[in-house]
Scaffold this motif. Structure first.
Motif, PDB file in Angstrom:
ATOM      1  N   GLN A   1      -4.475  -4.046  -3.067  1.00 44.04           N
ATOM      2  CA  GLN A   1      -5.303  -3.472  -2.001  1.00 44.04           C
ATOM      3  C   GLN A   1      -5.419  -4.448  -0.833  1.00 44.04           C
ATOM      4  O   GLN A   1      -5.298  -4.052   0.328  1.00 44.04           O
ATOM      5  CB  GLN A   1      -6.689  -3.109  -2.534  1.00 44.04           C
ATOM      6  N   LYS A   2      -5.642  -5.727  -1.139  1.00 43.36           N
ATOM      7  CA  LYS A   2      -5.744  -6.741  -0.081  1.00 43.36           C
ATOM      8  C   LYS A   2      -4.439  -6.813   0.713  1.00 43.36           C
ATOM      9  O   LYS A   2      -4.448  -6.875   1.943  1.00 43.36           O
ATOM     10  CB  LYS A   2      -6.024  -8.125  -0.690  1.00 43.36           C
ATOM     11  N   GLU A   3      -3.351  -6.809  -0.014  1.00 45.64           N
ATOM     12  CA  GLU A   3      -2.047  -6.916   0.628  1.00 45.64           C
ATOM     13  C   GLU A   3      -1.798  -5.738   1.571  1.00 45.64           C
ATOM     14  O   GLU A   3      -1.366  -5.919   2.714  1.00 45.64           O
ATOM     15  CB  GLU A   3      -0.969  -6.973  -0.451  1.00 45.64           C
ATOM     16  N   ILE A   4      -2.089  -4.552   1.100  1.00 47.86           N
ATOM     17  CA  ILE A   4      -1.859  -3.353   1.921  1.00 47.86           C
ATOM     18  C   ILE A   4      -2.765  -3.359   3.144  1.00 47.86           C
ATOM     19  O   ILE A   4      -2.312  -3.093   4.264  1.00 47.86           O
ATOM     20  CB  ILE A   4      -2.016  -2.080   1.066  1.00 47.86           C
ATOM     21  N   LEU A   5      -4.036  -3.680   2.981  1.00 50.41           N
ATOM     22  CA  LEU A   5      -4.951  -3.731   4.129  1.00 50.41           C
ATOM     23  C   LEU A   5      -4.531  -4.815   5.123  1.00 50.41           C
ATOM     24  O   LEU A   5      -4.580  -4.612   6.331  1.00 50.41           O
ATOM     25  CB  LEU A   5      -6.388  -3.963   3.656  1.00 50.41           C
ATOM     26  N   TYR A   6      -4.116  -5.971   4.606  1.00 50.84           N
ATOM     27  CA  TYR A   6      -3.678  -7.067   5.467  1.00 50.84           C
ATOM     28  C   TYR A   6      -2.477  -6.650   6.312  1.00 50.84           C
ATOM     29  O   TYR A   6      -2.460  -6.844   7.529  1.00 50.84           O
ATOM     30  CB  TYR A   6      -3.333  -8.297   4.619  1.00 50.84           C
ATOM     31  N   LEU A   7      -1.490  -6.054   5.666  1.00 45.10           N
ATOM     32  CA  LEU A   7      -0.277  -5.663   6.398  1.00 45.10           C
ATOM     33  C   LEU A   7      -0.527  -4.513   7.369  1.00 45.10           C
ATOM     34  O   LEU A   7       0.057  -4.470   8.446  1.00 45.10           O
ATOM     35  CB  LEU A   7       0.835  -5.312   5.416  1.00 45.10           C
ATOM     36  N   LEU A   8      -1.414  -3.610   6.998  1.00 46.65           N
ATOM     37  CA  LEU A   8      -1.700  -2.474   7.879  1.00 46.65           C
ATOM     38  C   LEU A   8      -2.561  -2.873   9.078  1.00 46.65           C
ATOM     39  O   LEU A   8      -2.279  -2.480  10.214  1.00 46.65           O
ATOM     40  CB  LEU A   8      -2.394  -1.355   7.096  1.00 46.65           C
ATOM     41  N   PHE A   9      -3.625  -3.646   8.827  1.00 51.07           N
ATOM     42  CA  PHE A   9      -4.596  -3.887   9.885  1.00 51.07           C
ATOM     43  C   PHE A   9      -4.441  -5.231  10.588  1.00 51.07           C
ATOM     44  O   PHE A   9      -4.790  -5.356  11.749  1.00 51.07           O
ATOM     45  CB  PHE A   9      -6.022  -3.744   9.327  1.00 51.07           C
ATOM     46  N   VAL A  10      -3.919  -6.234   9.906  1.00 54.26           N
ATOM     47  CA  VAL A  10      -3.746  -7.538  10.543  1.00 54.26           C
ATOM     48  C   VAL A  10      -2.331  -7.654  11.110  1.00 54.26           C
ATOM     49  O   VAL A  10      -2.143  -8.013  12.271  1.00 54.26           O
ATOM     50  CB  VAL A  10      -4.044  -8.681   9.542  1.00 54.26           C
ATOM     51  N   LYS A  11      -1.333  -7.340  10.300  1.00 58.11           N
ATOM     52  CA  LYS A  11       0.061  -7.433  10.748  1.00 58.11           C
ATOM     53  C   LYS A  11       0.505  -6.197  11.521  1.00 58.11           C
ATOM     54  O   LYS A  11       1.601  -6.161  12.074  1.00 58.11           O
ATOM     55  CB  LYS A  11       0.991  -7.643   9.543  1.00 58.11           C
ATOM     56  N   ASP A  12      -0.332  -5.154  11.514  1.00 60.01           N
ATOM     57  CA  ASP A  12      -0.092  -3.929  12.283  1.00 60.01           C
ATOM     58  C   ASP A  12       1.180  -3.184  11.870  1.00 60.01           C
ATOM     59  O   ASP A  12       1.914  -2.675  12.704  1.00 60.01           O
ATOM     60  CB  ASP A  12      -0.059  -4.251  13.784  1.00 60.01           C
TER      61      ASP A  12
ATOM     62  N   LEU B   1       5.440  -0.012   5.477  1.00 62.60           N
ATOM     63  CA  LEU B   1       4.928  -0.618   4.252  1.00 62.60           C
ATOM     64  C   LEU B   1       5.473   0.093   3.014  1.00 62.60           C
ATOM     65  O   LEU B   1       5.829  -0.547   2.033  1.00 62.60           O
ATOM     66  CB  LEU B   1       3.396  -0.599   4.271  1.00 62.60           C
ATOM     67  N   ALA B   2       5.548   1.408   3.088  1.00 60.31           N
ATOM     68  CA  ALA B   2       6.083   2.190   1.966  1.00 60.31           C
ATOM     69  C   ALA B   2       7.538   1.793   1.694  1.00 60.31           C
ATOM     70  O   ALA B   2       7.948   1.643   0.544  1.00 60.31           O
ATOM     71  CB  ALA B   2       5.977   3.683   2.252  1.00 60.31           C
ATOM     72  N   LEU B   3       8.299   1.612   2.765  1.00 63.99           N
ATOM     73  CA  LEU B   3       9.696   1.189   2.603  1.00 63.99           C
ATOM     74  C   LEU B   3       9.785  -0.185   1.965  1.00 63.99           C
ATOM     75  O   LEU B   3      10.596  -0.427   1.072  1.00 63.99           O
ATOM     76  CB  LEU B   3      10.387   1.143   3.964  1.00 63.99           C
ATOM     77  N   ALA B   4       8.960  -1.086   2.430  1.00 60.94           N
ATOM     78  CA  ALA B   4       9.010  -2.453   1.922  1.00 60.94           C
ATOM     79  C   ALA B   4       8.624  -2.521   0.445  1.00 60.94           C
ATOM     80  O   ALA B   4       9.208  -3.277  -0.317  1.00 60.94           O
ATOM     81  CB  ALA B   4       8.097  -3.340   2.749  1.00 60.94           C
ATOM     82  N   LEU B   5       7.643  -1.701   0.041  1.00 60.18           N
ATOM     83  CA  LEU B   5       7.194  -1.710  -1.351  1.00 60.18           C
ATOM     84  C   LEU B   5       8.021  -0.789  -2.243  1.00 60.18           C
ATOM     85  O   LEU B   5       7.903  -0.836  -3.456  1.00 60.18           O
ATOM     86  CB  LEU B   5       5.721  -1.309  -1.432  1.00 60.18           C
ATOM     87  N   GLY B   6       8.800   0.087  -1.614  1.00 62.93           N
ATOM     88  CA  GLY B   6       9.616   1.017  -2.392  1.00 62.93           C
ATOM     89  C   GLY B   6       8.805   2.143  -3.007  1.00 62.93           C
ATOM     90  O   GLY B   6       9.127   2.632  -4.081  1.00 62.93           O
ATOM     91  N   VAL B   7       7.715   2.531  -2.338  1.00 64.56           N
ATOM     92  CA  VAL B   7       6.895   3.644  -2.809  1.00 64.56           C
ATOM     93  C   VAL B   7       6.755   4.655  -1.681  1.00 64.56           C
ATOM     94  O   VAL B   7       7.214   4.423  -0.572  1.00 64.56           O
ATOM     95  CB  VAL B   7       5.488   3.169  -3.279  1.00 64.56           C
ATOM     96  N   SER B   8       6.089   5.752  -1.957  1.00 65.88           N
ATOM     97  CA  SER B   8       5.927   6.789  -0.938  1.00 65.88           C
ATOM     98  C   SER B   8       4.796   6.434   0.017  1.00 65.88           C
ATOM     99  O   SER B   8       3.927   5.613  -0.292  1.00 65.88           O
ATOM    100  CB  SER B   8       5.637   8.133  -1.605  1.00 65.88           C
ATOM    101  N   ILE B   9       4.810   7.070   1.160  1.00 65.33           N
ATOM    102  CA  ILE B   9       3.744   6.888   2.154  1.00 65.33           C
ATOM    103  C   ILE B   9       2.415   7.361   1.565  1.00 65.33           C
ATOM    104  O   ILE B   9       1.368   6.759   1.812  1.00 65.33           O
ATOM    105  CB  ILE B   9       4.079   7.664   3.444  1.00 65.33           C
ATOM    106  N   GLN B  10       2.466   8.413   0.749  1.00 65.46           N
ATOM    107  CA  GLN B  10       1.240   8.925   0.121  1.00 65.46           C
ATOM    108  C   GLN B  10       0.612   7.872  -0.778  1.00 65.46           C
ATOM    109  O   GLN B  10      -0.619   7.756  -0.838  1.00 65.46           O
ATOM    110  CB  GLN B  10       1.528  10.201  -0.693  1.00 65.46           C
ATOM    111  N   ALA B  11       1.435   7.096  -1.478  1.00 66.06           N
ATOM    112  CA  ALA B  11       0.899   6.054  -2.356  1.00 66.06           C
ATOM    113  C   ALA B  11       0.196   4.974  -1.538  1.00 66.06           C
ATOM    114  O   ALA B  11      -0.899   4.522  -1.901  1.00 66.06           O
ATOM    115  CB  ALA B  11       2.025   5.438  -3.184  1.00 66.06           C
ATOM    116  N   ILE B  12       0.808   4.580  -0.419  1.00 65.76           N
ATOM    117  CA  ILE B  12       0.188   3.578   0.461  1.00 65.76           C
ATOM    118  C   ILE B  12      -1.126   4.117   1.007  1.00 65.76           C
ATOM    119  O   ILE B  12      -2.152   3.436   0.987  1.00 65.76           O
ATOM    120  CB  ILE B  12       1.148   3.210   1.622  1.00 65.76           C
ATOM    121  N   ASN B  13      -1.100   5.353   1.457  1.00 67.44           N
ATOM    122  CA  ASN B  13      -2.300   5.981   2.013  1.00 67.44           C
ATOM    123  C   ASN B  13      -3.404   6.061   0.971  1.00 67.44           C
ATOM    124  O   ASN B  13      -4.574   5.803   1.269  1.00 67.44           O
ATOM    125  CB  ASN B  13      -1.943   7.377   2.538  1.00 67.44           C
ATOM    126  N   LYS B  14      -3.050   6.388  -0.239  1.00 64.50           N
ATOM    127  CA  LYS B  14      -4.031   6.503  -1.322  1.00 64.50           C
ATOM    128  C   LYS B  14      -4.689   5.155  -1.605  1.00 64.50           C
ATOM    129  O   LYS B  14      -5.916   5.065  -1.707  1.00 64.50           O
ATOM    130  CB  LYS B  14      -3.339   7.040  -2.578  1.00 64.50           C
TER     131      LYS B  14
END
Length: 186
Positions: free
Chosen positions: A132-143, A149-162
């Motif tokens: 959760q920290k990693e996703i929030l950091y990349l979304l809000f700090v690294k923009d 992010l979904a591509l980098a983690l190899g998951v769907s956009i829905q998973a990141i959003n969730k």
């Protein structure tokens, strides 16, 4: 005036209409035979068209029924839980190039708590999971976008959003609870 639709359609052809007019003016056995022969051919064409039309309707209905039965038997349920409680939908990666984005290390995302000056927010964010920290950091700090992010983690956009929404709800809930506790103490 001709009332029969089949005969009207037959006489739409200019050559046949001319032959028919000629027969009405000067009837002969040869003209009569020719008109009857052409009318039989026209009737056969109508029958064939009707047959093909009915066959197409029947076959399309049969095909549609088969497709519906097949889709009923072979449903893909994306909300079904798989190993570890995650859903199948969360495991489907998006179809873009992964090499376009540099992915951060989990160590970098630990910096998320440092950006908060509010002690309560710092404590709440520090209790989030590493993911959760990693996703929030990349979304809000690294923009990053959710797609990147979904591509980098190899998951769907829905998973990141969730995961993002769960983390934000947790932060909001705990922050409001902390504010309420402070208010109650005063």
């Amino acid at each position: 005036m001709i009332q029969n639709r089949l005969l009207k359609n037959f006489l739409k052809n200019a050559e046949i209409k001319e032959l028919y007019q000629s027969y009405l003016e000067k009837p002969t056995a040869r003209k009569k035979e020719l008109i009857e022969k052409l009318f039989k051919i026209h009737g056969r064409k109508i029958q064939l068209l009707s047959y093909f039309s009915q066959t197409l309707i029947f076959e399309s209905q049969k095909f549609d029924k088969k497709i519906r039965q097949n889709s009923k038997l072979n449903q893909l349920i994306l909300d079904k839980n798989v190993d570890g409680g995650s859903k199948l939908l969360d495991l489907i990666p998006d179809e873009q190039n992964l090499h376009d984005f540099e992915f951060s290390t989990p160590v970098e995302s630990c910096k998320l708590e440092i950006i908060f000056e509010d002690k309560q927010l710092y404590e709440i964010v520090s209790r989030l999971s590493a993911k959760q920290k990693e996703i929030l950091y990349l979304l809000f700090v690294k923009d990053w976008t959710e797609g990147e992010l979904a591509l980098a983690l190899g998951v769907s956009i829905q998973a990141i959003n969730k995961i993002k929404n769960q983390a934000l709800r947790k932060i909001k809930k705990e922050y409001e609870l902390a504010k309420q506790n402070i208010k109650d103490k005063n």
